[in-house]
Scaffold this active site. Structure first.
Site, short mmCIF file in Angstrom:
data_model
loop_
_atom_site.label_atom_id
_atom_site.label_comp_id
_atom_site.label_asym_id
_atom_site.label_seq_id
_atom_site.Cartn_x
_atom_site.Cartn_y
_atom_site.Cartn_z
N HIS A 1 0.94 -0.90 0.11
CA HIS A 1 -0.02 0.15 -0.01
C HIS A 1 0.95 1.11 0.02
O HIS A 1 2.07 1.25 -0.04
CB HIS A 1 -1.08 -0.01 1.22
CG HIS A 1 -0.35 -0.09 2.71
ND1 HIS A 1 0.42 0.80 3.02
CD2 HIS A 1 -0.20 -1.25 3.18
CE1 HIS A 1 0.92 0.23 4.17
NE2 HIS A 1 0.54 -0.74 4.58
P1 TYD Z 1 -1.28 -2.63 7.80
O1 TYD Z 1 -0.82 -1.37 7.90
O2 TYD Z 1 -2.27 -2.99 6.57
O3 TYD Z 1 -0.30 -3.87 7.71
P2 TYD Z 1 0.95 -3.93 6.89
O4 TYD Z 1 1.10 -2.63 5.82
O5 TYD Z 1 2.25 -4.07 7.52
O6 TYD Z 1 0.60 -5.09 6.17
O7 TYD Z 1 -2.22 -2.81 9.19
C1 TYD Z 1 -2.62 -4.22 9.53
C2 TYD Z 1 -3.81 -4.11 10.20
O8 TYD Z 1 -3.23 -3.43 11.60
C3 TYD Z 1 -4.76 -3.26 10.18
O9 TYD Z 1 -6.11 -3.72 10.31
C4 TYD Z 1 -4.76 -1.99 10.63
C5 TYD Z 1 -4.16 -2.31 11.93
N1 TYD Z 1 -3.18 -1.39 12.56
C6 TYD Z 1 -3.60 -0.35 13.41
O10 TYD Z 1 -4.63 -0.77 14.30
N2 TYD Z 1 -2.51 0.51 14.04
C7 TYD Z 1 -1.66 0.67 13.34
O11 TYD Z 1 -0.74 1.79 13.61
C8 TYD Z 1 -1.07 0.01 12.16
C9 TYD Z 1 0.10 -0.03 11.34
C10 TYD Z 1 -1.98 -0.99 11.83
#
Ligand code: TYD
Length: 135
Positions: free
Chosen positions: A52
């Protein structure tokens, strides 16, 4: 669209026979104020995190333990950064598509961010990202 460039920042390293020490001060070693810290750990072999971009958010990523690759795409081309030192970090400006992969066993990715979590900050469609980035 113009954004800052991603780059590796070398953090202070206090070498000590008792064990080394590094630190980060907001606005001093990284170019933003820290609003949030999160970390990624217990990543099973072969898994990929991220996939993303953020509209406005900036991040600083450190391999606190072990190693992994951060792949950044600017809408035209991608650059791969291999992080494997706890005193080096990667500054990721807004509007870079980013994936983190090739995690070594027991690695820990520490991420500092300039804002709190906001689902509306995410761009999760690569084609939409490219369109926005290249407009
Ligand atoms: P995401 O940012 O999509 O993870 P990555 O990019 O590392 O694969 O986040 C995964 C899940 O965690 C999503 O449901 C949102 C949650 N999340 C939070 O609640 N707080 C945060 O600070 C982050 C980074 C994610």
């Amino acid at each position: 669209m113009h954004t800052a460039n991603p780059h590796i920042i070398q953090l202070p390293k206090i070498i000590d026979p008792r064990g080394n020490l590094s630190f980060i001060e907001e606005e001093n070693h990284i170019p933003f104020n820290i609003a949030r810290t999160y970390w990624i750990y217990d990543v099973p072999g072969g898994e990929i995190r991220g996939g993303h971009a953020y509209k406005e958010l900036q991040e600083f990523i450190i391999a606190l333990s072990g190693s992994f690759d951060v792949i950044l795409h600017d809408g035209k081309e991608e650059i791969k950064y291999h992080l494997n030192r706890s005193y080096n970090g990667l500054f990721v400006p807004k509007m870079y598509w980013r994936s983190i992969e090739n995690f070594s066993t027991n690695s820990v990715a520490l991420v500092l961010s300039d804002d709190v979590y906001n689902v509306n900050e995410y761009i999760r469609d690569f084609e939409e990202f490219k369109k926005m980035r290249n407009s």
